[in-house]
Design a protein around this motif. Structure first.
Motif: not given
Length: 572
Positions: A129-135
């Protein structure tokens, strides 16, 4: 300001100063000296007192420094104040949020420490839930697009199949291009160039240059034209140029004699020996004979190494014995009692026989009576006679051994007596040799004394000769030093003159450079004034042209407005 051209009352005019730093009628009437010391814009910079009293400045600086140090001392901290207070931190000045060294802060644990499913790894990886969308993850594979030259072989650097013709530089040529180089005029016409026709071009030769066939005539030195001049004069050194302090090779200087050469009663030999008033108090003459004190052994025969007439008993070592001493050796038990010893009475001693139990078959000790088992050993024993004869033979053997020991002791005693006699004879011979050596030394000492006296006398003569030679060399050295001082004085004077000449030339050169610099500065100032005047005139012309352009533009606008009003009036 007067203006020419049509009346421009309706046109706004900018009467502000232009961007130039100087006015059109500016006149630089300040001298170079005033420029160095002040400016017109600074009050009293040109008319005030320009001198500075260094002593007064030094005194003011010293008083200011003392006053400042005293104020710093009075305003400064005291030993009972400061960071440590008396003698700790000031309680009334301590920060309310400050804590002491004994404070222990309770740290809260991170969520990743309290809960393994949270933190960097989540459960059990990155928190989704805290991961970068572009990662993207480590398993992501990016598809790279290919270059145009990779998808179509007819494109790219090679085209189909070379350089693309529509993109080639117009001025570029291919690798097969061969440029035609123009030849130099010396290659097209043999009559021109370095060699001309067929040498150096005459119209371009340097006027001061000469050819390889030129031979210059050297002027001769005056000594070659006139034999009466030169180094040899007529026919020697030129008299008018000889140094006043120089002497010829035929000059012989008269050296002053030492006082010992003028008066035989003085000098090293006095009259006619050593001068009595200068002799060392502790010195003795060559005729002095010192008397040596004799050793106590030479004055009293009862003393010394031999005592009276042997070793001195009061200085003899307590544990030492003489040559006549006979030590009493204790006899062995087998020598004092025939019942004891190797044979016992009259055999092996029973109390010292090897103890071996009867049960043990192999015993290391046997008696002479055990004859029934003798045959079992490999060693054959030749027994001649009965046991009594063997015992008597053994006793006789012991008696013979005692006789041999007694004879050996007597032989040793006799040898000791002979050695003692030899030692006494050797001591007496040594005493005689010492006496002869002493007499020989006395003769040798007398001979050496005579030789030393002769040597000292010869040495005194040599010292006198060396002293005379030293005095002669000293006089020669003094004369040489005097000549060298004169030469050094001349060189110093020449060097001083040369230095003075160089200083004068450098001063003249400096003055010339200073004048040149002043002229250059004046030229630069005039150049700057000229440039400023040209810029001012150009600006004035540009301003007049701009005013004319604006006036024409306003006239055109007024004419258009007039025509428009006339047309409107006609239309109405």
């Amino acid at each position: 300001m007067a203006r020419w051209g049509p009346d421009m009352k309706g046109v706004p005019c900018n009467d502000d100063d232009d961007d130039w730093e100087t006015e059109a009628d500016f006149e630089n009437d300040i001298t170079e000296k005033d420029q160095r010391w002040g400016s017109k814009t600074v009050a009293d910079s040109l008319t005030g007192d320009r001198t500075v009293n260094v002593n007064e400045v030094r005194k003011n600086v010293f008083e200011t420094h003392e006053k400042t140090k005293k104020e710093e001392y009075l305003k400064g901290p005291r030993a009972a104040e400061g960071y440590g207070g008396k003698f700790g931190v000031h309680k009334e000045r301590m920060d309310k949020s400050a804590v002491s060294w004994d404070h222990r802060e309770e740290l809260v644990e991170h969520s990743s420490v309290t809960d393994a499913s949270k933190g960097f790894g989540g459960k059990y990886g990155v928190l989704a839930d805290r991961r970068d969308r572009s990662a993207v993850g480590f398993d992501h594979m990016t598809e790279l697009s290919k270059h145009g030259s990779q998808t179509d072989a007819a494109r790219g650097f090679g085209g189909k199949f070379g350089v693309q013709k529509d993109r080639v530089d117009k001025s570029a040529v291919g690798f097969d291009h061969q440029s035609e180089l123009s030849k130099h005029e010396s290659q097209t016409d043999a009559a021109k160039g370095f060699g001309g026709k067929y040498g150096v071009q005459k119209d371009r030769v340097d006027k001061s240059a000469v050819g390889f066939d030129h031979r210059s005539e050297l002027s001769k030195h005056e000594s070659q034209t006139d034999a009466a001049k030169g180094f040899g004069g007529k026919y020697g050194v030129q008299k008018d140029r000889v140094d006043k302090s120089a002497v010829g090779f035929d000059h012989r200087s008269e050296l002053s004699k030492h006082e010992s050469q003028t008066d035989a009663a003085k000098g090293f030999g006095g009259k006619y020996g050593v001068q009595k008033d200068r002799v060392d108090k502790s010195a003795v003459g060559f005729e002095h004979h010192a008397k040596l004190s004799q050793h106590s052994s030479q004055t009293d025969a009862a003393k010394g190494f031999g005592g009276k007439f042997g070793v001195q008993n009061d200085r003899k070592d307590k544990v030492a014995v003489g040559y006549e001493y006979q030590a009493n050796l204790s006899q062995h038990g087998s020598q004092t009692d025939g019942v004891k010893g190797f044979g016992g009475k009259f055999g092996v001693q029973s109390d010292r026989v090897d103890k071996v139990e009867e049960k043990v078959a192999d015993r290391s000790a046997h008696t002479y009576a055990e004859r029934e088992n003798v045959n079992q050993y490999k060693t054959k024993v030749d027994v001649r006679g009965d046991v009594k004869n063997f015992k008597s033979r053994f006793e006789n053997f012991g008696q013979q051994q005692d006789d041999l020991n007694r004879k050996r002791a007597e032989e040793i005693k006799r040898q000791r007596e002979l050695e003692f006699k030899k030692q006494v004879e050797k001591e007496s011979e040594k005493q005689k040799q010492l006496e002869q050596e002493f007499a020989r030394q006395q003769i040798q000492e007398d001979t050496e004394k005579r030789i030393e006296e002769d040597t000292a006398r010869e040495k005194a003569i040599e010292i006198q000769k060396e002293e005379e030679e030293r005095i002669r060399r000293e006089q020669e050295r003094i004369a040489a030093e005097e000549r060298s001082r004169q030469l050094e004085a001349e060189r110093t004077e020449n060097a001083r003159r040369n230095a003075e000449e160089e200083r004068r030339q450098s001063e003249q050169q400096r003055l010339a450079e200073e004048q040149q610099r002043i002229a250059e500065e004046q030229r630069q100032a005039e150049e700057q004034q000229r440039i400023a005047e040209e810029r001012r005139q150009a600006a004035e012309q540009q301003r007049i042209a701009e005013e004319q352009r604006q006036a024409e533009e306003q006239q055109r606008i007024a004419e258009e407005r007039r025509q428009a009003a006339e047309q409107q009036r006609i239309a109405e």
